[in-house]
Design an enzyme around this catalytic site. Structure first.
Site, PDB file in Angstrom:
ATOM      1  N   GLN A   1     -14.707   2.099   1.578  1.00 22.89           N
ATOM      2  CA  GLN A   1     -14.100   1.729   0.238  1.00 22.89           C
ATOM      3  C   GLN A   1     -13.909   2.974  -0.441  1.00 22.89           C
ATOM      4  O   GLN A   1     -14.680   3.833  -0.855  1.00 22.89           O
ATOM      5  CB  GLN A   1     -14.860   0.800  -0.446  1.00 22.89           C
ATOM      6  CG  GLN A   1     -14.048   0.342  -1.641  1.00 22.89           C
ATOM      7  CD  GLN A   1     -14.985  -0.727  -2.371  1.00 22.89           C
ATOM      8  OE1 GLN A   1     -16.018  -0.983  -2.134  1.00 22.89           O
ATOM      9  NE2 GLN A   1     -14.277  -1.431  -3.497  1.00 22.89           N
TER      10      GLN A   1
ATOM     11  N   ASN B   1     -12.957  -3.642   2.568  1.00 21.32           N
ATOM     12  CA  ASN B   1     -14.215  -2.533   2.590  1.00 21.32           C
ATOM     13  C   ASN B   1     -14.939  -2.849   1.316  1.00 21.32           C
ATOM     14  O   ASN B   1     -14.388  -2.892   0.233  1.00 21.32           O
ATOM     15  CB  ASN B   1     -13.528  -1.250   2.715  1.00 21.32           C
ATOM     16  CG  ASN B   1     -12.545  -1.049   3.856  1.00 21.32           C
ATOM     17  OD1 ASN B   1     -13.084  -1.641   5.104  1.00 21.32           O
ATOM     18  ND2 ASN B   1     -11.529  -0.420   4.025  1.00 21.32           N
TER      19      ASN B   1
ATOM     20  N   HIS C   1      -7.128  -5.912   2.377  1.00 21.85           N
ATOM     21  CA  HIS C   1      -5.889  -5.459   3.117  1.00 21.85           C
ATOM     22  C   HIS C   1      -5.223  -6.367   4.029  1.00 21.85           C
ATOM     23  O   HIS C   1      -6.288  -7.117   4.930  1.00 21.85           O
ATOM     24  CB  HIS C   1      -6.403  -4.218   3.935  1.00 21.85           C
ATOM     25  CG  HIS C   1      -7.102  -3.078   3.380  1.00 21.85           C
ATOM     26  ND1 HIS C   1      -6.335  -1.944   3.038  1.00 21.85           N
ATOM     27  CD2 HIS C   1      -8.328  -2.841   2.770  1.00 21.85           C
ATOM     28  CE1 HIS C   1      -7.049  -1.141   2.499  1.00 21.85           C
ATOM     29  NE2 HIS C   1      -8.325  -1.897   2.208  1.00 21.85           N
TER      30      HIS C   1
ATOM     31  N   HIS D   1     -10.348  -5.174  -3.225  1.00 22.12           N
ATOM     32  CA  HIS D   1      -8.945  -5.643  -2.522  1.00 22.12           C
ATOM     33  C   HIS D   1      -9.264  -6.117  -1.210  1.00 22.12           C
ATOM     34  O   HIS D   1     -10.138  -5.593  -0.634  1.00 22.12           O
ATOM     35  CB  HIS D   1      -8.090  -4.397  -2.680  1.00 22.12           C
ATOM     36  CG  HIS D   1      -8.497  -3.186  -2.321  1.00 22.12           C
ATOM     37  ND1 HIS D   1      -9.640  -2.507  -2.898  1.00 22.12           N
ATOM     38  CD2 HIS D   1      -8.485  -2.376  -1.104  1.00 22.12           C
ATOM     39  CE1 HIS D   1      -9.974  -1.144  -2.259  1.00 22.12           C
ATOM     40  NE2 HIS D   1      -9.394  -1.563  -1.095  1.00 22.12           N
TER      41      HIS D   1
ATOM     42  N   ASP E   1       0.874  -1.117   0.050  1.00 19.66           N
ATOM     43  CA  ASP E   1      -0.055  -0.070  -0.005  1.00 19.66           C
ATOM     44  C   ASP E   1       0.838   1.132   0.099  1.00 19.66           C
ATOM     45  O   ASP E   1       1.819   1.292   0.686  1.00 19.66           O
ATOM     46  CB  ASP E   1      -0.835   0.079   1.174  1.00 19.66           C
ATOM     47  CG  ASP E   1      -1.976   1.095   0.990  1.00 19.66           C
ATOM     48  OD1 ASP E   1      -3.232   0.526   1.033  1.00 19.66           O
ATOM     49  OD2 ASP E   1      -1.741   2.109   1.027  1.00 19.66           O
TER      50      ASP E   1
HETATM   51  P1  AMP Z   1     -10.007   0.960   0.723  1.00 22.21           P
HETATM   52  O1  AMP Z   1     -10.015   2.165   1.506  1.00 22.21           O
HETATM   53  O2  AMP Z   1     -10.332  -0.091   1.037  1.00 22.21           O
HETATM   54  O3  AMP Z   1     -10.618   1.391  -0.798  1.00 22.21           O
HETATM   55  O4  AMP Z   1      -8.443   1.108   0.439  1.00 22.21           O
HETATM   56  C1  AMP Z   1      -7.750   1.703  -0.591  1.00 22.21           C
HETATM   57  C2  AMP Z   1      -6.341   1.643  -0.629  1.00 22.21           C
HETATM   58  O5  AMP Z   1      -5.443   1.808  -1.722  1.00 22.21           O
HETATM   59  C3  AMP Z   1      -5.811   2.629   0.390  1.00 22.21           C
HETATM   60  O6  AMP Z   1      -5.148   1.858   1.876  1.00 22.21           O
HETATM   61  C4  AMP Z   1      -4.675   3.586  -0.463  1.00 22.21           C
HETATM   62  O7  AMP Z   1      -3.558   3.851   0.452  1.00 22.21           O
HETATM   63  C5  AMP Z   1      -4.256   2.438  -1.278  1.00 22.21           C
HETATM   64  N1  AMP Z   1      -3.946   2.871  -2.676  1.00 22.21           N
HETATM   65  C6  AMP Z   1      -4.500   3.659  -3.305  1.00 22.21           C
HETATM   66  N2  AMP Z   1      -3.918   3.872  -4.527  1.00 22.21           N
HETATM   67  C7  AMP Z   1      -2.632   3.199  -4.407  1.00 22.21           C
HETATM   68  C8  AMP Z   1      -1.675   2.932  -5.450  1.00 22.21           C
HETATM   69  N3  AMP Z   1      -1.756   3.772  -6.417  1.00 22.21           N
HETATM   70  N4  AMP Z   1      -0.712   2.088  -4.765  1.00 22.21           N
HETATM   71  C9  AMP Z   1      -0.837   1.482  -3.727  1.00 22.21           C
HETATM   72  N5  AMP Z   1      -1.916   1.773  -3.031  1.00 22.21           N
HETATM   73  C10 AMP Z   1      -2.852   2.502  -3.162  1.00 22.21           C
END
Ligand code: AMP
Ligand code: ZN
Length: 133
Positions: A94, A87, A102, A100, A31
């Protein structure tokens, strides 16, 4: 692949990422804004917005990958625990609308917060919910 979906591009290698695992169906990456050291995302290569859209077969595979990678992270980073978080929908936090999972390694006294205020299961709610199944 879904137009303008960043995780489609990352999972399929169109955008470079810090990849810790890849197979035919998934890519797991670090992440960019980790909640803790080792925060990893498991991303299916085929677009599905959330758990409800995920094909059955992909849903079955993802927990097995979480188990394998989670164990490696916990051991390799000497973490004391691990949260598996997933999420679905804005209301659930989300922000990227491509499924995805975590993996968040946990360390004693870290600042990660996945807590909630415990409620009370009422008789009415119990009846309603049990009636759904
Ligand atoms: P969610 O809130 O469950 O949708 O989580 C999205 C996650 O994606 C967050 O923890 C962000 O930090 C991560 N994220 C967003 N864009 C990127 C990216 N380009 N590369 C790696 N992680 C990302
Ligand atoms: Zn996508």
């Amino acid at each position: 692949m879904e137009n303008n979906c960043i995780f489609c591009k990352i999972a399929n290698g169109e955008i470079p990422s810090a990849t810790v695992y890849e197979d035919e169906d998934f890519r797991a990456i670090l992440d960019l804004n980790p909640a803790s050291k080792g925060h990893t995302l498991i991303i299916p290569k085929k677009h599905a917005a959330n758990l409800f859209e995920l094909p059955e077969e992909t849903a079955e595979k993802v927990l097995s990958i979480a188990k394998k990678l989670g164990a490696r992270l916990k051991e390799g980073l000497h973490a004391e625990g691990l949260n598996v978080v997933q999420n679905n929908g804005e209301a659930a936090g989300q922000t990227v609308m491509h499924f995805h999972m975590h993996l968040i390694p946990r360390y004693n006294n870290d600042t990660v917060n996945v807590k909630w205020v415990p409620g009370t299961l009422t008789e009415d709610d119990k009846k309603e919910i049990l009636g759904l199944f």
